[in-house]
Design a protein around this motif. Structure first.
Motif, PDB file in Angstrom:
ATOM      1  N   THR A 374     -19.667  61.542 -31.548  1.00 34.29           N
ATOM      2  CA  THR A 374     -18.798  62.527 -32.191  1.00 34.29           C
ATOM      3  C   THR A 374     -17.610  62.867 -31.298  1.00 34.29           C
ATOM      4  O   THR A 374     -16.466  62.966 -31.763  1.00 34.29           O
ATOM      5  N   SER A 375     -17.872  63.016 -30.008  1.00 33.89           N
ATOM      6  CA  SER A 375     -16.790  63.256 -29.047  1.00 33.89           C
ATOM      7  C   SER A 375     -15.769  62.120 -29.070  1.00 33.89           C
ATOM      8  O   SER A 375     -14.556  62.350 -29.104  1.00 33.89           O
ATOM      9  N   GLY A 376     -16.273  60.884 -29.056  1.00 29.03           N
ATOM     10  CA  GLY A 376     -15.382  59.720 -29.087  1.00 29.03           C
ATOM     11  C   GLY A 376     -14.507  59.693 -30.329  1.00 29.03           C
ATOM     12  O   GLY A 376     -13.301  59.403 -30.258  1.00 29.03           O
ATOM     13  N   LEU A 377     -15.088  60.020 -31.490  1.00 26.06           N
ATOM     14  CA  LEU A 377     -14.319  60.034 -32.741  1.00 26.06           C
ATOM     15  C   LEU A 377     -13.198  61.066 -32.690  1.00 26.06           C
ATOM     16  O   LEU A 377     -12.065  60.808 -33.118  1.00 26.06           O
ATOM     17  N   LEU A 378     -13.494  62.258 -32.157  1.00 29.48           N
ATOM     18  CA  LEU A 378     -12.481  63.315 -32.071  1.00 29.48           C
ATOM     19  C   LEU A 378     -11.357  62.935 -31.103  1.00 29.48           C
ATOM     20  O   LEU A 378     -10.173  63.185 -31.385  1.00 29.48           O
ATOM     21  N   LEU A 379     -11.707  62.335 -29.975  1.00 34.74           N
ATOM     22  CA  LEU A 379     -10.691  61.968 -28.991  1.00 34.74           C
ATOM     23  C   LEU A 379      -9.812  60.811 -29.491  1.00 34.74           C
ATOM     24  O   LEU A 379      -8.597  60.796 -29.280  1.00 34.74           O
ATOM     25  N   ILE A 380     -10.432  59.846 -30.178  1.00 33.28           N
ATOM     26  CA  ILE A 380      -9.641  58.761 -30.792  1.00 33.28           C
ATOM     27  C   ILE A 380      -8.702  59.333 -31.846  1.00 33.28           C
ATOM     28  O   ILE A 380      -7.526  58.953 -31.937  1.00 33.28           O
ATOM     29  N   ASN A 381      -9.215  60.268 -32.633  1.00 29.82           N
ATOM     30  CA  ASN A 381      -8.390  60.920 -33.652  1.00 29.82           C
ATOM     31  C   ASN A 381      -7.223  61.676 -33.010  1.00 29.82           C
ATOM     32  O   ASN A 381      -6.106  61.699 -33.542  1.00 29.82           O
ATOM     33  N   ALA A 382      -7.485  62.296 -31.832  1.00 29.64           N
ATOM     34  CA  ALA A 382      -6.428  63.020 -31.124  1.00 29.64           C
ATOM     35  C   ALA A 382      -5.290  62.083 -30.717  1.00 29.64           C
ATOM     36  O   ALA A 382      -4.108  62.436 -30.828  1.00 29.64           O
ATOM     37  N   VAL A 383      -5.645  60.884 -30.256  1.00 23.75           N
ATOM     38  CA  VAL A 383      -4.616  59.902 -29.886  1.00 23.75           C
ATOM     39  C   VAL A 383      -3.780  59.518 -31.108  1.00 23.75           C
ATOM     40  O   VAL A 383      -2.546  59.445 -31.047  1.00 23.75           O
ATOM     41  N   TRP A 384      -4.449  59.296 -32.234  1.00 22.97           N
ATOM     42  CA  TRP A 384      -3.753  58.938 -33.476  1.00 22.97           C
ATOM     43  C   TRP A 384      -2.827  60.077 -33.918  1.00 22.97           C
ATOM     44  O   TRP A 384      -1.668  59.851 -34.305  1.00 22.97           O
ATOM     45  N   VAL A 385      -3.320  61.320 -33.841  1.00 23.99           N
ATOM     46  CA  VAL A 385      -2.510  62.480 -34.225  1.00 23.99           C
ATOM     47  C   VAL A 385      -1.299  62.616 -33.306  1.00 23.99           C
ATOM     48  O   VAL A 385      -0.193  62.959 -33.752  1.00 23.99           O
ATOM     49  N   TYR A 386      -1.481  62.303 -32.025  1.00 18.55           N
ATOM     50  CA  TYR A 386      -0.362  62.400 -31.083  1.00 18.55           C
ATOM     51  C   TYR A 386       0.793  61.482 -31.497  1.00 18.55           C
ATOM     52  O   TYR A 386       1.955  61.903 -31.526  1.00 18.55           O
ATOM     53  N   PHE A 387       0.469  60.250 -31.833  1.00 18.88           N
ATOM     54  CA  PHE A 387       1.527  59.283 -32.174  1.00 18.88           C
ATOM     55  C   PHE A 387       2.055  59.451 -33.603  1.00 18.88           C
ATOM     56  O   PHE A 387       3.261  59.285 -33.840  1.00 18.88           O
ATOM     57  N   LYS A 388       1.172  59.771 -34.546  1.00 20.58           N
ATOM     58  CA  LYS A 388       1.571  59.785 -35.962  1.00 20.58           C
ATOM     59  C   LYS A 388       2.054  61.149 -36.460  1.00 20.58           C
ATOM     60  O   LYS A 388       2.792  61.219 -37.439  1.00 20.58           O
ATOM     61  N   VAL A 389       1.604  62.233 -35.803  1.00 17.75           N
ATOM     62  CA  VAL A 389       1.960  63.579 -36.271  1.00 17.75           C
ATOM     63  C   VAL A 389       2.770  64.336 -35.222  1.00 17.75           C
ATOM     64  O   VAL A 389       3.904  64.740 -35.477  1.00 17.75           O
ATOM     65  N   TYR A 390       2.191  64.504 -34.043  1.00 16.75           N
ATOM     66  CA  TYR A 390       2.821  65.344 -33.010  1.00 16.75           C
ATOM     67  C   TYR A 390       4.215  64.831 -32.645  1.00 16.75           C
ATOM     68  O   TYR A 390       5.186  65.587 -32.653  1.00 16.75           O
ATOM     69  N   LYS A 391       4.315  63.551 -32.289  1.00 18.57           N
ATOM     70  CA  LYS A 391       5.598  63.019 -31.833  1.00 18.57           C
ATOM     71  C   LYS A 391       6.662  63.090 -32.931  1.00 18.57           C
ATOM     72  O   LYS A 391       7.819  63.439 -32.677  1.00 18.57           O
ATOM     73  N   LYS A 392       6.257  62.773 -34.161  1.00 20.04           N
ATOM     74  CA  LYS A 392       7.234  62.768 -35.256  1.00 20.04           C
ATOM     75  C   LYS A 392       7.703  64.182 -35.596  1.00 20.04           C
ATOM     76  O   LYS A 392       8.907  64.422 -35.746  1.00 20.04           O
TER      77      LYS A 392
END
Length: 397
Positions: A374-392
């Motif tokens: 579960t931890s791994g899924l959340l951290l992978i999701n965080a990386v995706w959110v960083y590039f696809k949501v946060y940066k944009k």
């Protein structure tokens, strides 16, 4: 009292009760199925899984449909439909004569549900822009706290008032939510007689499709993360605790700790989202939540686990509201109900998938691996959110 605050109070109560209605069956389901005449442990487990999961699967299918109806006819009619329908169905469940009637009623519950989608859409569209983050943050505590506290409440009612009364009391609370909604919720809604767009046409209309898809996925992962622990937490506590006579109580406390922390932190983090941006809150919350799951795999006693579950609840309070705030911000008002419906469908799938995934991981690899995966899924999701949501969004701002 301002209109949006009054709407928020009534919707909070309704969402809390409906979330309890969706989740309170978990601890009493095997007992109820046994009471209905099924005595083989294997069959009880199979029927329990079907009866619990079918509600979420069917809700995922119907949530976008009720979202469309909310955009077309108004959100208040959908609140009335869902609260009255759930009150009747949950009340009738107490009269089920066999396991097939139970499963059929749980299926109907999934069809009629939609209170959460309508509430979220109503608050998102009827609240002043400067308060929408705080309002959605507060509202999210109802759904999460109801889901987390539901199993404990169901177990408490069963132990003190009997199995059937779990359904009758929950049905009565939903009936109160129906009357409160009818009397106190006010909506300014103007029906637009436009052509009903198909799902494909909606996607063509929406700007920032990639961001919205990322947000749907994030909501799925968030809900999955909350539900992976649900099927194994009682077993985990029985391993950690030397006092086996109070395992159910300690499991209830572990669920309650997250729910209580969520109620405390969500309005604060909602306000913070209004000030600094929901995209920043969701990124930090995903990272910290992913980290907090890791030590839960290595605790040596129940109180350490309960403390970490409380910390997780504080952080998780920034997740669902931030998703809703961003979805609202990126969606035209005329499509808000449909898009929130798709988002809730992702959440229902996460609830179902999390319940299945947690049990399977625990069975094949051990309980500790549930927390690590579960931890791994959340951290992978965080990386995706960083590039696809946060940066944009940070760049556009």
């Amino acid at each position: 009292m301002k209109l949006w605050k009054r709407n928020l109070i009534v919707c909070w109560f309704g969402m809390f009760v409906t979330s309890i209605g969706m989740s309170q069956l978990a601890p009493v389901l095997p007992l109820f199925i046994k009471d209905l005449g099924v005595h083989d442990p294997g069959l009880i487990a199979q029927f329990s899984g079907i009866a619990f999961g079918v509600t979420f699967i069917i809700s995922a299918i119907f949530s976008p449909i009720w979202g469309l109806a909310a955009d077309k006819f108004g959100r208040k009619p959908m609140l009335l439909r869902a609260s009255l329908g759930m009150a009747i169905i949950i009340g009738c469940t107490g009269f089920a004569q066999n396991v097939y009637e139970l499963i059929g009623l749980r299926l109907l519950l999934g069809v009629i549900a939609g209170y959460t989608t309508a509430c979220t859409t109503l608050i998102a569209t009827q609240t002043d822009k400067e308060h929408v983050g705080r309002a959605l943050g507060t509202l999210s505590t109802a759904s999460i706290a109801g889901s987390l506290l539901g199993p404990m409440i169901g177990g408490f009612i069963e132990e003190n008032f009997g199995l059937q009364n779990v359904f009758f009391i929950t049905g009565a609370l939903l009936l109160i939510a129906f009357f409160a909604t009818a009397l106190f919720v006010k909506e300014s809604f103007t029906r637009e007689d436009k052509k009903v767009l198909s799902a494909k046409e909606i996607w063509r209309t929406l700007p920032n499709k990639n961001i919205i898809i990322t947000l749907f996925t994030t909501f799925f992962v968030i809900t999955l993360a909350l539900y992976t622990i649900e099927p194994i937490i009682t077993v985990y506590i029985s391993h950690l605790s030397h006092d086996t006579t109070h395992v159910a109580l300690l499991a209830g406390l572990a669920f309650s700790a997250s729910g209580l922390a969520n109620i405390i932190a969500a309005p604060i983090l909602g306000k913070t989202s209004d000030k600094i941006g929901a995209h920043k809150v969701i990124l930090v919350a995903l990272i910290v939540a992913g980290i907090i799951f890791i030590p839960q795999a290595f605790v040596s006693n129940t109180w350490q686990l309960i403390g970490l579950r409380f910390l997780l609840g504080l952080v998780a309070a920034g997740l669902s509201p931030s998703v809703n705030i961003l979805v609202k911000r990126l969606t035209p008002d005329s499509l808000t109900g449909r898009v929130f419906g798709f988002n809730m469908a992702a959440g229902y799938l996460g609830a179902f998938g999390g319940s299945i995934l947690g049990g399977q991981i625990a069975g094949w690899f051990g309980i500790q691996y549930v927390f690590l995966v579960t931890s791994g899924l959340l951290l992978i999701n965080a990386v995706w959110v960083y590039f696809k949501v946060y940066k944009k969004l940070n760049h556009s701002k």
